[in-house]
Design a protein around this motif. Structure first.
Motif, mmCIF file in Angstrom:
data_model
loop_
_atom_site.group_PDB
_atom_site.id
_atom_site.type_symbol
_atom_site.label_atom_id
_atom_site.label_comp_id
_atom_site.label_asym_id
_atom_site.label_seq_id
_atom_site.Cartn_x
_atom_site.Cartn_y
_atom_site.Cartn_z
ATOM 1 N N ARG A 80 25.990 -1.400 23.896
ATOM 2 C CA ARG A 80 26.603 -2.132 24.050
ATOM 3 C C ARG A 80 25.903 -2.621 25.656
ATOM 4 N NH1 ARG A 80 30.336 -3.792 28.147
ATOM 5 N NH2 ARG A 80 30.647 -6.115 28.185
ATOM 6 N N TYR A 81 24.801 -4.098 25.895
ATOM 7 C CA TYR A 81 24.198 -4.473 26.106
ATOM 8 C C TYR A 81 24.782 -5.172 27.515
ATOM 9 C CZ TYR A 81 21.003 -7.197 28.903
ATOM 10 O OH TYR A 81 20.266 -8.126 30.229
ATOM 11 N N THR A 106 19.605 -2.571 19.982
ATOM 12 C CA THR A 106 20.312 -4.222 20.818
ATOM 13 C C THR A 106 19.665 -4.854 21.091
ATOM 14 O OG1 THR A 106 22.169 -2.336 20.735
ATOM 15 C CG2 THR A 106 22.180 -3.854 22.169
ATOM 16 N N LEU A 107 18.751 -4.448 22.383
ATOM 17 C CA LEU A 107 18.155 -5.627 23.225
ATOM 18 C C LEU A 107 17.284 -6.872 21.697
ATOM 19 C CD1 LEU A 107 16.693 -3.561 25.500
ATOM 20 C CD2 LEU A 107 18.472 -5.206 26.137
ATOM 21 N N LEU A 127 17.894 -11.620 31.050
ATOM 22 C CA LEU A 127 17.696 -10.958 29.873
ATOM 23 C C LEU A 127 16.059 -10.639 29.905
ATOM 24 C CD1 LEU A 127 19.279 -9.813 26.969
ATOM 25 C CD2 LEU A 127 18.567 -12.577 26.425
ATOM 26 N N SER A 147 20.605 -15.234 22.524
ATOM 27 C CA SER A 147 19.800 -15.700 23.531
ATOM 28 C C SER A 147 19.128 -17.087 23.083
ATOM 29 C CB SER A 147 19.725 -15.136 24.471
ATOM 30 O OG SER A 147 18.733 -15.852 25.940
ATOM 31 N N GLU A 187 19.576 -17.394 32.416
ATOM 32 C CA GLU A 187 19.999 -16.301 31.542
ATOM 33 C C GLU A 187 18.327 -15.996 30.780
ATOM 34 O OE1 GLU A 187 21.919 -16.067 27.397
ATOM 35 O OE2 GLU A 187 22.971 -16.876 28.640
ATOM 36 N N ASP A 196 18.889 -7.815 19.112
ATOM 37 C CA ASP A 196 19.831 -8.972 18.748
ATOM 38 C C ASP A 196 20.489 -9.912 19.673
ATOM 39 O OD1 ASP A 196 19.451 -7.607 15.946
ATOM 40 O OD2 ASP A 196 21.947 -6.211 16.431
ATOM 41 N N GLU A 197 19.821 -9.218 21.151
ATOM 42 C CA GLU A 197 20.063 -10.355 21.975
ATOM 43 C C GLU A 197 19.470 -10.969 22.195
ATOM 44 O OE1 GLU A 197 23.117 -10.109 24.187
ATOM 45 O OE2 GLU A 197 23.724 -7.988 23.627
#
Length: 275
Positions: free
Chosen positions: A8-9, A195-196, A222, A203, A218, A198-199
């Motif tokens: 999980r990020y 995961t990153l 990020l 975003s 943000e 996808d984030e």
């Protein structure tokens, strides 16, 4: 070591020091006034005291320079730090086919009394993908385009202690070789990269609907965190870690960065001090 299939990020908290460095690293022309830093930083929720303290300490640490009239720019060491951070765009192109050889750093003779120097020394090795095989010996595959001499110079510039020896290694025994190949937690790294990515994609879509100040904050937090993960990648050979996940992450981050820069130009204009 336990690994996560889908980590999980959790975003890292951005410090005033990191914020000021980012401002100065991306400023054209190179200088930025204290009033600009305070104005933009306060819009992101930073206090004037924390920002002024960050500027003072960066000057004391020779990362930034006060050029007079309340204006700041990166010092030569700060410029080197900026260049190190910017290597993320081409990190996946630094490797060559691996012959099976290794590069070692012997640091048993490095004094441990100066904790700050020791942190810089170990950080330099980790930035170039070295891991400690046994006490006094750090190691990485010899799959970078740099020669041993070139890598030695890069490590010194990053803070490697002068007492450390950087050498080529070609004849590890079977036990040492097996241990060496397990030094990097590649399963977790690959899952984290997915995961990153996808984030970043989520975003990018969300930024268009956020208020400008929130979107700018943000994108900085990020983006900076993803770049940190990319730059800490050890650039291992395909035999130890497939590089497709890293290459995909770099492509997604490049696209995100282009959009974030446009967003930040609007944000800076909106919060620049008025004459």
């Amino acid at each position: 070591m336990a690994t996560l299939a889908n980590p999980r990020y959790v975003p890292r908290h951005l410090t005033a020091r990191e914020l000021v460095i980012d401002f100065l690293s991306n400023r054209y022309p190179r200088e930025m006034s204290a009033q600009e830093i305070l104005g933009v930083g306060s819009a992101l929720g930073f206090t004037e005291q924390s920002l002024r303290m960050a500027m003072t300490r960066l000057v004391e640490q020779s990362v930034a320079a006060n050029t007079g009239r309340g204006r700041y720019r990166l010092s030569p060491s700060g410029e080197a730090m900026r260049d190190e951070v910017r290597k993320w765009r081409h990190l996946d192109k630094l490797a060559k086919p691996w012959s099976g050889a290794w590069i070692g750093v012997f640091d048993a003779s490095v004094p441990r009394s100066d904790r700050a120097a020791l942190r810089r020394h170990e950080r330099a090795m980790r930035l170039r993908g070295f891991r400690e095989l046994q006490s006094g010996l750090w190691i990485r595959p010899a799959n970078l385009h740099h020669t041993v001499a070139e890598l030695r110079d890069h490590l010194r510039a990053l803070g490697l202690h002068p007492a450390a020896l950087v050498v080529g290694l070609h004849d590890l025994d079977d036990d040492a070789r097996a241990k060496a190949t397990r030094l990097w937690d590649t399963t977790t790294m690959l899952a984290t990269y997915r995961t990153l990515a996808d984030e970043l994609l989520a975003s990018k879509t969300k930024l268009e609907r956020l208020p400008l100040d929130t979107a700018a904050a943000e994108s900085m937090v990020l983006g900076r965190d993803v770049i940190r993960h990319i730059n800490l990648d050890p650039v291992l050979p395909e035999e130890l870690m497939p590089n497709r996940a890293l290459t995909d992450l770099i492509h997604v981050m490049t696209d995100y960065d282009q959009n974030a820069r446009q967003l930040w130009r609007r944000f800076m204009r909106a919060h620049a001090p008025r004459d």
